[in-house]
Design a protein around this motif. Sequence first.
Motif, PDB file in Angstrom:
ATOM      1  N   GLY A 129       0.815  -1.209   0.000  1.00 42.30           N
ATOM      2  CA  GLY A 129       0.000   0.000   0.000  1.00 42.30           C
ATOM      3  C   GLY A 129       0.846   1.254   0.000  1.00 42.30           C
ATOM      4  N   GLN A 130       1.946   1.235   0.774  1.00 38.30           N
ATOM      5  CA  GLN A 130       2.845   2.382   0.811  1.00 38.30           C
ATOM      6  C   GLN A 130       3.471   2.634  -0.564  1.00 38.30           C
ATOM      7  OE1 GLN A 130       5.647   2.357   4.210  1.00 38.30           O
ATOM      8  NE2 GLN A 130       4.349   0.765   5.058  1.00 38.30           N
ATOM      9  N   CYS A 131       3.882   1.565  -1.221  1.00 40.17           N
ATOM     10  CA  CYS A 131       4.479   1.710  -2.554  1.00 40.17           C
ATOM     11  C   CYS A 131       3.490   2.313  -3.535  1.00 40.17           C
ATOM     12  CB  CYS A 131       4.957   0.351  -3.061  1.00 40.17           C
ATOM     13  SG  CYS A 131       6.467  -0.251  -2.277  1.00 40.17           S
ATOM     14  N   ILE A 132       2.250   1.832  -3.487  1.00 42.72           N
ATOM     15  CA  ILE A 132       1.218   2.340  -4.399  1.00 42.72           C
ATOM     16  C   ILE A 132       0.976   3.828  -4.147  1.00 42.72           C
ATOM     17  CG2 ILE A 132      -1.234   2.234  -4.988  1.00 42.72           C
ATOM     18  CD1 ILE A 132      -1.088  -0.793  -4.477  1.00 42.72           C
ATOM     19  N   MET A 133       0.870   4.214  -2.859  1.00 46.60           N
ATOM     20  CA  MET A 133       0.617   5.610  -2.531  1.00 46.60           C
ATOM     21  C   MET A 133       1.805   6.489  -2.917  1.00 46.60           C
ATOM     22  SD  MET A 133      -2.426   5.781  -1.466  1.00 46.60           S
ATOM     23  CE  MET A 133      -2.325   7.491  -1.009  1.00 46.60           C
ATOM     24  N   ASN A 134       3.013   6.021  -2.611  1.00 50.66           N
ATOM     25  CA  ASN A 134       4.206   6.808  -2.941  1.00 50.66           C
ATOM     26  C   ASN A 134       4.331   7.027  -4.444  1.00 50.66           C
ATOM     27  OD1 ASN A 134       4.957   7.020  -0.265  1.00 50.66           O
ATOM     28  ND2 ASN A 134       6.356   5.283  -0.330  1.00 50.66           N
ATOM     29  N   ILE A 135       4.101   5.973  -5.207  1.00 50.07           N
ATOM     30  CA  ILE A 135       4.197   6.081  -6.657  1.00 50.07           C
ATOM     31  C   ILE A 135       3.088   6.978  -7.206  1.00 50.07           C
ATOM     32  CG2 ILE A 135       3.975   4.797  -8.829  1.00 50.07           C
ATOM     33  CD1 ILE A 135       5.355   2.440  -7.431  1.00 50.07           C
ATOM     34  N   SER A 136       1.891   6.828  -6.657  1.00 49.52           N
ATOM     35  CA  SER A 136       0.749   7.625  -7.133  1.00 49.52           C
ATOM     36  C   SER A 136       0.996   9.113  -6.935  1.00 49.52           C
ATOM     37  CB  SER A 136      -0.533   7.204  -6.406  1.00 49.52           C
ATOM     38  OG  SER A 136      -0.848   5.855  -6.685  1.00 49.52           O
ATOM     39  N   PHE A 137       1.394   9.480  -5.717  1.00 45.68           N
ATOM     40  CA  PHE A 137       1.625  10.901  -5.452  1.00 45.68           C
ATOM     41  C   PHE A 137       2.873  11.397  -6.173  1.00 45.68           C
ATOM     42  CE2 PHE A 137      -1.306  10.151  -1.914  1.00 45.68           C
ATOM     43  CZ  PHE A 137      -2.100  11.287  -2.008  1.00 45.68           C
ATOM     44  N   GLY A 138       3.874  10.530  -6.327  1.00 44.78           N
ATOM     45  CA  GLY A 138       5.064  10.914  -7.080  1.00 44.78           C
ATOM     46  C   GLY A 138       4.727  11.227  -8.527  1.00 44.78           C
ATOM     47  N   VAL A 139       3.908  10.373  -9.136  1.00 43.99           N
ATOM     48  CA  VAL A 139       3.497  10.586 -10.528  1.00 43.99           C
ATOM     49  C   VAL A 139       2.676  11.867 -10.647  1.00 43.99           C
ATOM     50  CG1 VAL A 139       2.032   9.690 -12.380  1.00 43.99           C
ATOM     51  CG2 VAL A 139       3.610   8.153 -11.185  1.00 43.99           C
ATOM     52  N   LEU A 140       1.809  12.132  -9.656  1.00 47.92           N
ATOM     53  CA  LEU A 140       0.999  13.352  -9.691  1.00 47.92           C
ATOM     54  C   LEU A 140       1.883  14.598  -9.650  1.00 47.92           C
ATOM     55  CD1 LEU A 140      -1.996  12.398  -7.347  1.00 47.92           C
ATOM     56  CD2 LEU A 140      -2.072  12.814  -9.811  1.00 47.92           C
ATOM     57  N   PHE A 141       2.906  14.580  -8.794  1.00 41.33           N
ATOM     58  CA  PHE A 141       3.838  15.712  -8.747  1.00 41.33           C
ATOM     59  C   PHE A 141       4.497  15.928 -10.109  1.00 41.33           C
ATOM     60  CE2 PHE A 141       4.246  15.551  -3.956  1.00 41.33           C
ATOM     61  CZ  PHE A 141       3.911  16.887  -3.767  1.00 41.33           C
ATOM     62  N   ILE A 142       4.917  14.836 -10.738  1.00 42.58           N
ATOM     63  CA  ILE A 142       5.600  14.935 -12.033  1.00 42.58           C
ATOM     64  C   ILE A 142       4.639  15.415 -13.121  1.00 42.58           C
ATOM     65  CG2 ILE A 142       6.764  13.596 -13.840  1.00 42.58           C
ATOM     66  CD1 ILE A 142       7.930  11.855 -11.588  1.00 42.58           C
ATOM     67  N   LEU A 143       3.381  14.978 -13.063  1.00 45.80           N
ATOM     68  CA  LEU A 143       2.394  15.421 -14.038  1.00 45.80           C
ATOM     69  C   LEU A 143       2.141  16.936 -13.915  1.00 45.80           C
ATOM     70  CD1 LEU A 143      -0.261  12.537 -13.972  1.00 45.80           C
ATOM     71  CD2 LEU A 143       1.304  13.116 -15.838  1.00 45.80           C
ATOM     72  N   VAL A 144       2.050  17.411 -12.667  1.00 48.04           N
ATOM     73  CA  VAL A 144       1.863  18.848 -12.456  1.00 48.04           C
ATOM     74  C   VAL A 144       3.074  19.608 -12.999  1.00 48.04           C
ATOM     75  CG1 VAL A 144       1.637  20.661 -10.718  1.00 48.04           C
ATOM     76  CG2 VAL A 144       0.341  18.550 -10.474  1.00 48.04           C
ATOM     77  N   ALA A 145       4.272  19.038 -12.809  1.00 46.04           N
ATOM     78  CA  ALA A 145       5.472  19.668 -13.360  1.00 46.04           C
ATOM     79  C   ALA A 145       5.400  19.737 -14.881  1.00 46.04           C
ATOM     80  CB  ALA A 145       6.716  18.873 -12.942  1.00 46.04           C
ATOM     81  N   GLY A 146       4.892  18.665 -15.496  1.00 45.53           N
ATOM     82  CA  GLY A 146       4.721  18.657 -16.944  1.00 45.53           C
ATOM     83  C   GLY A 146       3.759  19.723 -17.422  1.00 45.53           C
ATOM     84  N   LEU A 147       2.656  19.900 -16.690  1.00 48.70           N
ATOM     85  CA  LEU A 147       1.698  20.941 -17.044  1.00 48.70           C
ATOM     86  C   LEU A 147       2.332  22.313 -16.921  1.00 48.70           C
ATOM     87  CD1 LEU A 147      -1.514  19.578 -15.259  1.00 48.70           C
ATOM     88  CD2 LEU A 147      -1.036  19.604 -17.715  1.00 48.70           C
ATOM     89  N   LEU A 148       3.194  22.485 -15.915  1.00 46.79           N
ATOM     90  CA  LEU A 148       3.874  23.749 -15.709  1.00 46.79           C
ATOM     91  C   LEU A 148       4.789  24.064 -16.902  1.00 46.79           C
ATOM     92  CD1 LEU A 148       4.008  25.945 -13.506  1.00 46.79           C
ATOM     93  CD2 LEU A 148       6.015  24.780 -12.605  1.00 46.79           C
ATOM     94  N   LEU A 149       5.458  23.040 -17.419  1.00 46.73           N
ATOM     95  CA  LEU A 149       6.364  23.235 -18.551  1.00 46.73           C
ATOM     96  C   LEU A 149       5.608  23.520 -19.845  1.00 46.73           C
ATOM     97  CD1 LEU A 149       9.021  20.438 -17.928  1.00 46.73           C
ATOM     98  CD2 LEU A 149       9.300  22.906 -17.609  1.00 46.73           C
ATOM     99  N   LEU A 150       4.382  23.004 -19.942  1.00 43.07           N
ATOM    100  CA  LEU A 150       3.583  23.233 -21.147  1.00 43.07           C
ATOM    101  C   LEU A 150       2.941  24.614 -21.163  1.00 43.07           C
ATOM    102  CD1 LEU A 150       1.800  19.761 -21.493  1.00 43.07           C
ATOM    103  CD2 LEU A 150       3.642  20.680 -22.925  1.00 43.07           C
ATOM    104  N   MET A 151       2.937  25.270 -20.002  1.00 43.58           N
ATOM    105  CA  MET A 151       2.315  26.581 -19.905  1.00 43.58           C
ATOM    106  C   MET A 151       3.197  27.622 -20.556  1.00 43.58           C
ATOM    107  SD  MET A 151       1.309  28.629 -16.441  1.00 43.58           S
ATOM    108  CE  MET A 151       3.052  28.787 -16.035  1.00 43.58           C
ATOM    109  N   HIS A 152       2.584  28.512 -21.324  1.00 40.79           N
ATOM    110  CA  HIS A 152       3.342  29.593 -21.989  1.00 40.79           C
ATOM    111  C   HIS A 152       2.837  30.941 -21.507  1.00 40.79           C
ATOM    112  CE1 HIS A 152       5.239  26.776 -24.754  1.00 40.79           C
ATOM    113  NE2 HIS A 152       4.055  26.230 -24.964  1.00 40.79           N
TER     114      HIS A 152
END
Length: 207
Positions: free
Chosen positions: A184-207
Motif C-alpha cells: 500500500g505504501q508503494c502504491i501511494m508513494n508512486i501515485s503521489f510521485g506521478v501526480l507531482f511529475i504530471l503537475v510539473a509537466g503541465l507547468l512546462l507546457l504553460m506559456h
Amino acid sequence: MPLSLWLSLLGASVVISFTPGAGAINTMTNAINEGFRRSFWGILGQQAALLIHVIIVAAGVGLLIANSPTAFNVVRYAGAAYLVFLGVKSILAKPVSEETALDIRKNEPAFSMFRRGVWINLLNPKAIVFFLAFTPQFIRPDQPLLSQYLIYIGTIILVDVLVMWFFFAAAAKIFRRFTRSARGQCIMNISFGVLFILVAGLLLLMH
C-alpha cells in the motif's frame, strides 16, 4: 471593499482553492505521512508563498516577470524541476515495516514541511501571472489600498487554509489504512510521485 465585491472574491477563492494542484497534492502527502494535525505546517508554508505572490504583484515585480520571457522561464523551469524532484523522491521512498506502519508518521520537522510548502507555491509562475490578472479586479486604486489588500489576501488565505486542511488533508485520512502494508505504501508513494511529475509537466507546457 463593498460586500458584493467581497462575495465575488469569496466565491472565486473557493473555486480556486478546490482546483487540484501541487499544493493539494503536497497537503494530502503530508496528511498521510505526518497526520492530519501536523499537515497544517505545510499548509502554512503554502499560504506564506501566496502572501509573497501578492506582495510581488502589488510591488509591480510581477508585471516585470510576466513581461520578461527569461525571468518567467527561470521561475517556470525551477518550479517544474522542484516538483519532479519531489515526485522522484516519493516514487523511490522505501516502505517501512508493517509494525512501524501502524504509526506511519515519519516525524518530519515542522519547518521542513513549512519550507516545502513555501517553495511549492512560490516556484509557480502561473500563480504570479494569475494574481497579476486577478488582483486588479478586486482592488480599487481610488480607495485606501492597505485595507483592500488586507481584506483581499486575508480572504484568499482563510479560504485556502480551510479547503486544504478540512478537505484535502481530511480526505487523505481515507488513504491512511492503505499505508499499513508495504504494498500500500508503494502504491501511494508512486501515485503521489506521478501526480507531482504530471503537475510539473503541465507547468512546462504553460506559456
